[in-house]
Structure formats: structure tokens, C-alpha cells
Design a protein around this motif. Structure first.
Motif, short mmCIF file in Angstrom:
data_model
loop_
_atom_site.label_atom_id
_atom_site.label_comp_id
_atom_site.label_asym_id
_atom_site.label_seq_id
_atom_site.Cartn_x
_atom_site.Cartn_y
_atom_site.Cartn_z
N GLY A 38 0.81 -1.21 0.00
CA GLY A 38 0.00 0.00 0.00
C GLY A 38 0.84 1.25 0.00
O GLY A 38 2.05 1.23 -0.20
N TYR A 50 -3.76 3.36 2.06
CA TYR A 50 -4.63 2.77 1.05
C TYR A 50 -3.88 1.75 0.21
O TYR A 50 -2.66 1.75 0.15
CB TYR A 50 -5.23 3.86 0.13
CG TYR A 50 -4.22 4.49 -0.80
CD1 TYR A 50 -4.13 4.08 -2.13
CD2 TYR A 50 -3.37 5.49 -0.37
CE1 TYR A 50 -3.21 4.65 -2.99
CE2 TYR A 50 -2.45 6.07 -1.22
CZ TYR A 50 -2.37 5.64 -2.53
OH TYR A 50 -1.45 6.21 -3.38
N ARG A 51 -4.65 0.87 -0.40
CA ARG A 51 -4.15 -0.07 -1.42
C ARG A 51 -4.87 0.27 -2.70
O ARG A 51 -6.06 0.53 -2.71
CB ARG A 51 -4.48 -1.52 -1.07
CG ARG A 51 -3.75 -2.11 0.09
CD ARG A 51 -2.52 -2.94 -0.22
NE ARG A 51 -2.48 -3.71 -1.42
CZ ARG A 51 -2.47 -5.04 -1.48
NH1 ARG A 51 -2.58 -5.75 -0.37
NH2 ARG A 51 -2.37 -5.66 -2.63
N ASP A 52 -4.15 0.24 -3.79
CA ASP A 52 -4.71 0.58 -5.10
C ASP A 52 -3.98 -0.28 -6.11
O ASP A 52 -2.76 -0.19 -6.23
CB ASP A 52 -4.51 2.06 -5.38
CG ASP A 52 -5.18 2.54 -6.65
OD1 ASP A 52 -5.72 1.72 -7.41
OD2 ASP A 52 -5.16 3.76 -6.88
N ILE A 64 -14.35 0.11 -5.03
CA ILE A 64 -13.79 0.75 -3.84
C ILE A 64 -14.34 -0.01 -2.64
O ILE A 64 -15.56 -0.13 -2.48
CB ILE A 64 -14.17 2.24 -3.77
CG1 ILE A 64 -13.63 2.97 -4.99
CG2 ILE A 64 -13.64 2.86 -2.48
CD1 ILE A 64 -14.08 4.40 -5.10
N SER A 73 -8.63 -1.93 6.19
CA SER A 73 -8.64 -2.42 4.81
C SER A 73 -8.15 -3.86 4.74
O SER A 73 -8.46 -4.58 3.79
CB SER A 73 -7.76 -1.54 3.93
OG SER A 73 -6.42 -1.54 4.39
N ILE A 91 -9.52 -0.65 -5.03
CA ILE A 91 -9.03 0.35 -4.08
C ILE A 91 -9.62 0.06 -2.70
O ILE A 91 -10.81 -0.22 -2.58
CB ILE A 91 -9.45 1.77 -4.52
CG1 ILE A 91 -8.97 2.07 -5.94
CG2 ILE A 91 -8.92 2.82 -3.53
CD1 ILE A 91 -9.64 3.29 -6.56
N ALA A 92 -8.80 0.14 -1.67
CA ALA A 92 -9.26 0.02 -0.29
C ALA A 92 -8.45 1.00 0.56
O ALA A 92 -7.31 1.31 0.22
CB ALA A 92 -9.08 -1.41 0.23
N LEU A 93 -9.04 1.48 1.63
CA LEU A 93 -8.32 2.40 2.51
C LEU A 93 -8.64 2.09 3.95
O LEU A 93 -9.60 1.40 4.26
CB LEU A 93 -8.70 3.85 2.19
CG LEU A 93 -10.16 4.24 2.36
CD1 LEU A 93 -10.43 4.80 3.75
CD2 LEU A 93 -10.54 5.26 1.32
N ASP A 94 -7.78 2.61 4.82
CA ASP A 94 -8.04 2.55 6.25
C ASP A 94 -8.65 3.88 6.65
O ASP A 94 -8.03 4.93 6.46
CB ASP A 94 -6.74 2.34 7.05
CG ASP A 94 -6.17 0.95 6.91
OD1 ASP A 94 -6.87 0.06 6.41
OD2 ASP A 94 -5.00 0.76 7.31
N SER A 101 -3.68 4.05 9.15
CA SER A 101 -3.94 5.48 9.06
C SER A 101 -3.68 6.16 10.40
O SER A 101 -3.66 5.51 11.45
CB SER A 101 -5.38 5.75 8.61
OG SER A 101 -5.57 5.36 7.27
#
Length: 196
Positions: A38, A50-52, A64, A73, A91-94, A101
């Protein structure tokens, strides 16, 4: 004889002091691999993980992924590769206050305090290592010290319900909700039928 509350205080204060100063657990190889794949972006002075990834050639679909509470995530790590094969971009995020984060002291974010195993189905219970990774995600950046702020989720669910549900019902973006039917905090069945 001392009052009972003094005895409780004498026991509780040292335990809280220990809890606040326990070093964070070591990151497992699986969780470290997730982090390494990430990156971070900055939003209003906070670092958000995030991961993308670019996935399937020929697909124009982007997905997403939003994680659950109180996790991160990393919820998606078991199916990431399969999603990568289906969508052109994944796409994923914390969320702020979770996972890798930042965890500022005053958070307008969400958190749920319950027996975490209760939100999983009988055939998808996390392993001991996965529970440990979830705890590690909470502890990273001293997340355990901001639990009082992120517990505001309970009040925010009621306060912002109309706005949140309104955004979901009026969006023109294709939307799919994934929830566990045994999850004690899953949406009400009438809410789900709006999106099927």
C-alpha cells in the motif's frame, strides 16, 4: 477497612497504566505484506493508508472497498487477488483512526465495541493470527488511546442516519452492500431491500 471503591481504584489504576504503555504488538508477515503493498496520502494533515491496484485487462469496472468496524482495509486481504482478476482497479483504505492510518485524538469517525467474533459467521471465524492482526491494526499509532473518540460512532449513527442513507439511496454510482447476515450490527432488512 477501606471503602470498596478505594480497593477497586488501587487495582484499576495500575492496570490502566500498564495498558496505556504496553508496546504495540509485532506486525505479522501477512499484515506487513499488506502494508508494503500500500501507500499513504495526506488528507487535512492526516496520513491515510490505502491499497490501489490495477487488475483485469478489458474490464472498465472499478471497485472501492470500505472496511468494517473496528478493523481496517486488511478485511479484504483474503479476496484481494480474486477482485483484482475481476475489476480493472481495486481500491481500499483505512479510515482515519483505523489500521495504518493516523489516529488523532479527536476523531469524527466510527467504531464499534463488541465481541468481534460475533460479527463473523460460523464458517468464517478468524484464526487466532487474524484476531491478532486486527488487534495490531487497532494498536498501530496508539489507536487504543483514542477509543473514547471513535466510540462516538454510536451517537453518529443516529445523528447522521438520514444524511448517510440519503447519500446511498440517491447515488448514481452502482452500489453493492456486503454484510454478514449474522452480524449483530448489520443493516435492517428493510434497508437492504432498497439496494437489491
Amino acid at each position: 477497612m477501606r471503602e470498596w471503591w478505594i480497593q477497586v481504584g488501587l487495582l484499576t489504576v495500575p492496570l490502566i497504566a500498564v495498558y496505556l504503555h504496553i508496546p504495540p504488538p509485532h506486525i505479522s508477515p501477512t499484515l506487513n505484506s499488506w502494508k508494503t503493498a500500500g501507500a499513504f496520502f495526506t488528507f487535512k494533515g492526516n496520513h491515510i493508508f490505502y491499497r490501489d491496484s490495477l487488475g483485469a485487462v478489458g474490464s472498465s469496472d472499478v471497485v472501492i472497498l470500505l472496511h468494517g468496524f473496528p478493523t481496517s482495509s486488511y478485511d479484504w486481504y483474503k479476496i484481494w487477488d480474486r477482485l483484482d482478476q475481476r475489476f480493472s482497479r481495486v481500491i481500499a483504505l483505512d479510515f482515519l483512526g483505523f489500521g495504518f492510518s493516523d489516529k488523532p485524538e479527536k476523531l469524527p469517525v466510527l467504531f464499534l465495541c463488541c465481541r468481534i467474533g460475533a460479527v463473523f459467521g460460523p464458517y468464517t471465524q478468524p484464526t487466532d493470527g487474524e484476531f491478532w492482526d486486527m488487534w495490531t491494526g487497532i494498536r498501530i499509532n496508539d489507536g487504543h488511546l483514542v477509543m473514547d473518540s471513535i466510540l462516538q460512532y454510536i451517537n453518529q449513527r443516529l445523528k447522521h442516519r438520514d444524511r448517510w442513507v440519503g447519500a446511498l439511496t440517491t447515488t448514481t454510482v452502482p452500489l453493492h452492500l456486503i454484510y454478514g447476515p449474522l452480524d449483530p450490527v448489520n443493516p435492517h432488512p428493510q434497508f437492504i431491500t432498497m439496494y437489491q
